[in-house]
Design a protein around this motif. Sequence first.
Motif, PDB file in Angstrom:
ATOM      1  N   THR A 276      45.029  31.062 -59.508  1.00 30.65           N
ATOM      2  CA  THR A 276      46.441  32.209 -59.142  1.00 30.65           C
ATOM      3  C   THR A 276      48.020  31.764 -58.798  1.00 30.65           C
ATOM      4  O   THR A 276      48.615  32.116 -58.200  1.00 30.65           O
ATOM      5  CB  THR A 276      46.460  31.956 -57.464  1.00 30.65           C
ATOM      6  OG1 THR A 276      46.139  30.457 -56.872  1.00 30.65           O
ATOM      7  CG2 THR A 276      45.067  32.216 -56.689  1.00 30.65           C
ATOM      8  N   SER A 277      48.004  30.828 -60.021  1.00 33.95           N
ATOM      9  CA  SER A 277      49.025  30.295 -60.624  1.00 33.95           C
ATOM     10  C   SER A 277      49.208  29.792 -62.027  1.00 33.95           C
ATOM     11  O   SER A 277      47.905  30.106 -62.475  1.00 33.95           O
ATOM     12  CB  SER A 277      50.038  29.195 -59.775  1.00 33.95           C
ATOM     13  OG  SER A 277      48.557  28.058 -60.331  1.00 33.95           O
ATOM     14  N   ALA A 436      47.305  34.351 -52.115  1.00 32.46           N
ATOM     15  CA  ALA A 436      47.974  33.878 -53.071  1.00 32.46           C
ATOM     16  C   ALA A 436      48.533  35.048 -53.417  1.00 32.46           C
ATOM     17  O   ALA A 436      49.890  34.987 -54.250  1.00 32.46           O
ATOM     18  CB  ALA A 436      47.874  33.817 -54.939  1.00 32.46           C
ATOM     19  N   LYS A 439      52.627  35.572 -52.565  1.00 28.97           N
ATOM     20  CA  LYS A 439      53.617  35.231 -52.807  1.00 28.97           C
ATOM     21  C   LYS A 439      54.257  35.736 -54.523  1.00 28.97           C
ATOM     22  O   LYS A 439      55.174  36.134 -54.661  1.00 28.97           O
ATOM     23  CB  LYS A 439      53.186  33.896 -53.803  1.00 28.97           C
ATOM     24  CG  LYS A 439      53.681  33.798 -55.264  1.00 28.97           C
ATOM     25  CD  LYS A 439      55.449  32.569 -54.578  1.00 28.97           C
ATOM     26  CE  LYS A 439      56.602  31.887 -55.796  1.00 28.97           C
ATOM     27  NZ  LYS A 439      57.514  31.355 -54.513  1.00 28.97           N
ATOM     28  N   TYR A 455      53.865  36.352 -64.328  1.00 32.00           N
ATOM     29  CA  TYR A 455      53.740  35.079 -63.414  1.00 32.00           C
ATOM     30  C   TYR A 455      52.195  34.101 -63.517  1.00 32.00           C
ATOM     31  O   TYR A 455      52.719  33.129 -63.616  1.00 32.00           O
ATOM     32  CB  TYR A 455      53.161  35.969 -61.521  1.00 32.00           C
ATOM     33  CG  TYR A 455      53.112  35.147 -60.738  1.00 32.00           C
ATOM     34  CD1 TYR A 455      54.194  33.718 -59.760  1.00 32.00           C
ATOM     35  CD2 TYR A 455      51.548  34.719 -60.183  1.00 32.00           C
ATOM     36  CE1 TYR A 455      53.524  33.234 -59.043  1.00 32.00           C
ATOM     37  CE2 TYR A 455      51.550  33.577 -59.331  1.00 32.00           C
ATOM     38  CZ  TYR A 455      52.561  32.632 -58.372  1.00 32.00           C
ATOM     39  OH  TYR A 455      52.315  31.663 -57.991  1.00 32.00           O
ATOM     40  N   LEU A 456      51.653  34.124 -64.137  1.00 30.00           N
ATOM     41  CA  LEU A 456      50.877  33.802 -64.665  1.00 30.00           C
ATOM     42  C   LEU A 456      51.070  32.784 -65.799  1.00 30.00           C
ATOM     43  O   LEU A 456      50.425  32.035 -65.918  1.00 30.00           O
ATOM     44  CB  LEU A 456      49.051  34.032 -64.875  1.00 30.00           C
ATOM     45  CG  LEU A 456      48.690  34.475 -63.440  1.00 30.00           C
ATOM     46  CD1 LEU A 456      47.128  35.242 -63.728  1.00 30.00           C
ATOM     47  CD2 LEU A 456      48.032  33.432 -62.821  1.00 30.00           C
ATOM     48  N   GLY A 461      54.827  27.811 -62.560  1.00 33.08           N
ATOM     49  CA  GLY A 461      54.269  29.174 -61.250  1.00 33.08           C
ATOM     50  C   GLY A 461      55.456  29.538 -60.989  1.00 33.08           C
ATOM     51  O   GLY A 461      55.206  30.318 -59.998  1.00 33.08           O
TER      52      GLY A 461
END
Length: 466
Positions: A276-277, A436, A439, A455-456, A461
């Motif tokens: 998620t990041s 997530a 965000k 984003y990834l 992050g």
Amino acid sequence: MGVAISGWRLARAVSSQGHLGVVSGTGIDTVFVRRLHDFGVDPELEQVLAGFPVPSVVERVLERYGKHDPGRGTPYRCISMPGHHQSVFAQDLLVLATYTEVALARLHHTGSVGINLLTKIELPTVPSLFGAMLAGVDYVIMGAGIPRHIPGILDELAHGRTVPIELTVSGRDPGTPLPRMEFNPERFIVGAPPRRPFFLAIVSSNALATALVRKSTGKVDGFVVEAPIAGGHNAPPRGEMRLDASGSPVYGERDAVDLEALRRLGLPFWLAGGITSASDVEKAVAGGATGVQVGTLFAFCRESGMEEGLKAQTIAGCMEKTDMVSTSPRASSTGYPFKVARVKGTLWETSIYEERTRKCDLGYLREAYLKEDGKLGYRCAAEPEDQYVSKGGSIEDTAGRMCICNGLMATAGMGQLRAHHRREPAVVTAGDSIGAILKLRELYGDYSAADVIAYLAQRGGRAAAG
């Protein structure tokens, strides 16, 4: 992801960014027919259908299922459920549907496209694989079972050879003969047979990965290593099944994958579940992974196939509570644990589950069994209880079972219209880290697949809103 959540629009969007966009092949024949019902034949679909090598197949399918109802005021026309009496037409529909999904995903870019199928759903697999290959699919990804036979099938199809269709039969004595089922790709091949795609097996342990390398019928090209926090079906915990206070299976150290042992196999692997990041991506690569597979963040993006109202309800639920997802050991008739999101108005709600009249008319998750007369029958623990028991099933096994087939179709906005103009209720599945998505919503609002990738890709992050 599920049924049509990772459809051609999402796969195309991801592939256009230089990554591997993957279409779901689960229930693809029903998805194709229901899209025809809802949307008809638009210019892009017309372009893709014109490239199918057997025009007569396209003509027959459109003649039977091409009646367009833009108002969705009539029930969807059902196709025949998978079975050992599978007709040539049923196989043709599978080939055409899968070809179309992959071909649409491949339009307007030069990136790679993959397809995901469930090993548990056996009868549609071979025609679906070939349809994807006709469209030039680059990767085949399969889990929810042990797909050791798939590499050999891909080899045979790439040579244009007839392939037997395997079927697991419950309670069958190994010596009991089964009807011979096969798929002959010859009638679709114009010129050279299609090329063989790479094959990636979804595994939950390095032991399974090792077994697949040694015992598969052909070459395994890599692995997707899925953690139990991923959405959809999960592998059961190793050892005795224990449940926590919420009724979810308890996973422990034995369920952790030994990445060092996996690296020694010398094949690429991608980590999945809870990515998620950007730091999750960096950690995976530092651990030896070639990359990551991401589901939940994409499931709620703009190009996702999830019905918009459900998407909005789920996002609103994430804002209200942190325990949005539970792992049910009962929901799926496959016997695998299944992630269910706590979304109002879906099968997660006890009242909605109990109000639904049990009906099995898609049949993808039915199991084959041997009847007393020696013939094959089919049953599903989510069908009407009396029918299941009459087929030798246990009444206890029906408790808590959801109709995953109809539920996931409804999640993609294609729920069947039942009596009194009521639609089949949906079932939403997502990973444990569903929170997530908030965000991303904070950064981008109604975010796109490209936003997820950006984003990834940001170190630490961090990402700029755009």
